[in-house]
Design a protein around this motif. Structure first.
Motif, PDB file in Angstrom:
ATOM      1  N   ASP A 149      -5.099   5.240  -3.449  1.00 42.85           N
ATOM      2  CA  ASP A 149      -5.194   4.429  -4.669  1.00 42.85           C
ATOM      3  C   ASP A 149      -5.914   5.193  -5.770  1.00 42.85           C
ATOM      4  O   ASP A 149      -5.513   5.128  -6.946  1.00 42.85           O
ATOM      5  N   LEU A 167      -5.779  -5.840   2.914  1.00 44.96           N
ATOM      6  CA  LEU A 167      -6.150  -4.497   3.359  1.00 44.96           C
ATOM      7  C   LEU A 167      -6.604  -4.517   4.812  1.00 44.96           C
ATOM      8  O   LEU A 167      -6.255  -3.616   5.591  1.00 44.96           O
ATOM      9  N   PHE A 212       0.836  -1.196   0.000  1.00 46.08           N
ATOM     10  CA  PHE A 212       0.000   0.000   0.000  1.00 46.08           C
ATOM     11  C   PHE A 212       0.873   1.249   0.000  1.00 46.08           C
ATOM     12  O   PHE A 212       1.920   1.294   0.647  1.00 46.08           O
ATOM     13  N   ALA A 260      -6.190   4.246   2.447  1.00 43.83           N
ATOM     14  CA  ALA A 260      -5.615   3.443   1.363  1.00 43.83           C
ATOM     15  C   ALA A 260      -6.403   3.636   0.074  1.00 43.83           C
ATOM     16  O   ALA A 260      -5.829   3.681  -1.028  1.00 43.83           O
TER      17      ALA A 260
END
Length: 733
Positions: free
Chosen positions: A366, A312, A226, A362
């Motif tokens: 992204d 995740l 990540f 996250a």
């Protein structure tokens, strides 16, 4: 020569310990960079085997472990993981064949595809993570992961060029104290449209550990899967526009403080302060997270959470626990050190709000990575972003906690002693356990590759040689007391090829330094590029240094550049001031006069080669001439270190220093050291010249270009005699 360092001698391992080490791909000896044999001490072998779950502490336990291993191997129907290479695009559609498996006659064999279908092994078996099932005539059954990997990645359609950058160093006047993903999208959009660049190669954007950053290196992250939210452009998060009026003043205050940080960096009064930037952004993003998501945004977030799955959840859980207990998980309460423990499950429920926040961070990161790649492709870049995969992770970070089952506890990755560092190197990062990776079908490795490739046109793999072998150093011991541990190169490179193939992306291996025999050839054979840096390209190799390697002898399957983030900028290398810097910091390993003479000889050898080729004199200067040299090589990708295009004379990183040099904290600057904001890049004449070197604009009808590749080669022989008179033997160093 024996011992772990030149001249060292010591006890040799017993035959049992040697055999046990070999069964686990642990080297009992290796060849140094000077071609000498160095034996590995028994103590090192015992420690490394222990990290692989093998007790070799006594002769008796070593014998028992060896016998158990042989018995287990004899009873296996299948290896832990099976890898086959299947045709890629444009390749003959031959039937894939299994490696020799030593199965009994008439064994039934079938494959369960990744999609769930079950078939025999047929020519149309697609690339993917499948499962091989076998049943023997006497009723024994077994199954193992079956990786069908593309034989070769498609070659790049055309030659291309681009900038190499460290994102934090490329600030705009809209930044919050360091370059961010909004700046990246802007740089890609401008350079693609205005300069006809084909890519932007980045340093790692991986998530770093919370708390103080005594080592701001992006190559020692908490997680490689990540990216770090400190790269987010806060104002670009859609919910920012809908902040609650009560929260707006506080966020505006944070933004104002960030502008002060940014102004201080750009006026040269301050270095980049990642901790301060991260703190301001995290506080602002907490307020933005409180804004309810619209139905469409909520659905997109849910899809991201589902796609990333357990990885995740583990990452967000570690981040939430680190908020409470600090970032060193090995010091947490014992029941929280196992990510699968009931205590961690309870803590995840208790910290559900924090876990959700870190999942959201996250996601928005992204999204902005995707937007930056879309901007690059939209600007006409054939590649776009080239992301960078670090060689490992910090031992106390998120990945080391979540993936501890696959990492070698008590070990650190490094490098053996060589001419660059006679004491060896310890990078402080736990290595993969080869046996654990194979047992899981290499999925943990595949998942982090998938993340790095998702929003990229190519992935640079740092220290790509580590996919074949790594230097393991037992904790508490010097790097000289390490050894090499081998990995299944076919599997590791196969997984890399598979994930790149699925992403429609290329691979660039950083293969500088000591490289195992056959590694570069195998990379090329799989359609993966290597890395060639002008400072290391010599006839006879970098060790012999018999003169600069002529451009037509460079390899084609590479990204070629003049320098890297760990080397002097080209302006500093030409002036010799990189030696002055190392002298001031006490980093020289021989008298300063000798260092300066060697540096001058190296530079003059290259300038002589440029003159021989007709590239000097150059009205645009020696930096431009060196880039014109790169254009003459057959390299498929050509990289320009962005600070070279602005005349910057300072290295972004000076290996061997910590506090002595501001590593990883410098903005891109001009020749006087004045920081250059992104908005001013178009005004640099040298930058435009270098763009024209690699992607010349269509000539105006009244222009006449004579310095093309053909004329340069024709000038080489004419200028060779003059070069000898001015510089001695061409290319002498």
């Amino acid at each position: 020569m024996t011992g772990n360092s030149p001249g060292a001698t010591g006890p040799r391992p017993t035959d049992t310990l040697t055999a046990l080490a070999h069964t686990h791909a642990v080297a009992t000896a290796y060849t140094t960079d000077r071609g000498h044999r160095a034996d590995v001490s028994p103590d090192t072998l015992v420690a490394v085997l222990a990290a692989c779950g093998v007790d070799a502490s006594t002769e008796a336990t070593a014998r028992a472990a060896l016998a158990a291993h042989r018995q287990e191997q004899a009873g296996r129907l299948l290896p832990p993981c099976v890898v086959i290479r299947v045709p890629g695009e444009g390749a003959p559609n031959d039937s894939p064949t299994l490696p020799a498996l030593r199965l009994p006659l008439h064994t039934d064999t079938h494959v369960q595809w990744e999609s769930g279908a079950t078939t025999a092994l047929v020519p149309e078996l697609p690339p993917g993570h499948h499962t091989l099932h076998v049943r023997t005539p006497d009723g024994r059954r077994a199954h193992a992961p079956l990786l069908a990997v593309p034989d070769r990645l498609p070659a790049p359609a055309d030659r291309t060029w681009g900038f190499l950058i460290q994102l934090y160093s490329v600030l705009s006047r809209r930044s919050w104290g360091m370059g961010d993903l909004g700046d990246l999208a802007e740089l890609a959009s401008w350079s693609g449209r205005a300069l006809r660049a084909g890519f932007v190669q980045l340093g790692p954007l991986h998530a770093v550990e919370p708390g103080p950053l005594p080592d701001p290196s992006p190559y020692r992250p908490s997680s490689r899967r990540f990216a770090d939210p400190m790269h987010v452009r806060v104002e670009a998060v859609p919910e920012y526009a809908y902040l609650d009026p009560a929260a707006r003043p506080a966020v505006d205050h944070l933004a104002a403080r960030a502008r002060q940080l940014n102004d201080a960096v750009l006026d040269g009064s301050s270095l980049i302060d990642r901790e301060a930037v991260r703190d301001l952004k995290h506080r602002a993003l907490r307020a933005v997270h409180d804004v309810p998501l619209s139905p469409g945004r909520a659905a997109a977030f849910a899809a991201f959470v589902e796609r990333e799955g357990q990885g995740l959840t583990d990452h967000a859980t570690w981040c939430a626990l680190a908020d409470v207990h600090g970032g060193a998980w090995r010091s947490w309460p014992a029941e929280l050190r196992d990510p699968r423990s009931p205590a961690v499950a309870r803590a995840r429920e208790e910290l559900a709000g924090a876990v959700d926040h870190h999942r959201w961070l996250a996601w928005v990161t992204d999204e902005q990575l995707a937007a930056a790649q879309a901007a690059a492709v939209g600007a006409g870049m054939p590649v776009g972003l080239v992301h960078d995969l670090a060689v490992g992770v910090a031992p106390e970070g998120a990945d080391a906690w979540a993936l501890q089952r696959c990492l070698a506890a008590g070990m650190s990755v490094g490098a053996p002693p060589d001419d660059f560092n006679r004491r060896g190197q310890d990078w402080g990062q736990p290595p993969w356990r080869p046996d654990a990776l194979a047992a899981e079908g290499y999925r943990p490795f595949a998942e982090l590759l998938r993340s790095g490739l998702r929003h990229a046109g190519a992935l640079r793999v740092d220290h790509v040689m580590g996919l074949s072998r790594l230097w393991w150093v037992p904790e508490g011991r010097p790097p000289t007391e390490g050894t090499y541990v081998g990995y299944d190169r076919n599997a590791m490179l196969g997984v890399l090829a598979l994930e790149a193939y699925r992403a429609g992306a290329g691979v660039i291996g950083e293969d500088l330094g000591t490289v195992e025999d056959g590694m570069r050839e195998e990379l090329a054979g799989r359609g993966m590029l290597g890395t060639s840096v002008q400072r290391f390209e010599y006839l006879g190799g970098s060790a012999g240094r018999h003169g600069p390697l002529p451009p037509d002898q460079w390899r084609a399957e590479c990204l070629a550049t003049l320098t890297t983030h760990d080397l002097p900028t080209t302006a500093a290398w030409l002036s010799g001031e990189h030696v002055d810097l190392r002298a001031r910091l006490g980093l020289l390993t021989r008298p300063e006069a000798d260092e300066k003479a060697a540096a001058a000889a190296e530079r003059d050898g290259w300038l002589a080669e440029l003159t021989r080729l007709g590239l000097l004199p150059d009205p645009d200067g020696e930096v431009a001439a060196l880039h014109r040299f790169l254009r003459l090589t057959p390299a498929r990708m050509l990289g320009v270190w962005l600070p070279d295009a602005t005349g910057d004379r300072r290295p972004q990183n000076l290996p061997g220093t910590a506090a002595a040099h501001p590593n990883w904290r410098l903005p891109v600057a001009d020749a006087r050291g004045r920081p250059v904001p992104l908005e001013e890049l178009p005004a640099f004449a040298l930058l435009r010249t270098l763009a024209d070197v690699f992607a010349p604009r269509p000539p105006h009808p009244n222009e006449h270009h004579t310095n093309d590749t053909k004329n340069v080669h024709e000038n080489a022989n004419e200028n060779e005699n003059e070069t000898k008179e001015r510089h001695g033997r061409p290319g002498s160093c």
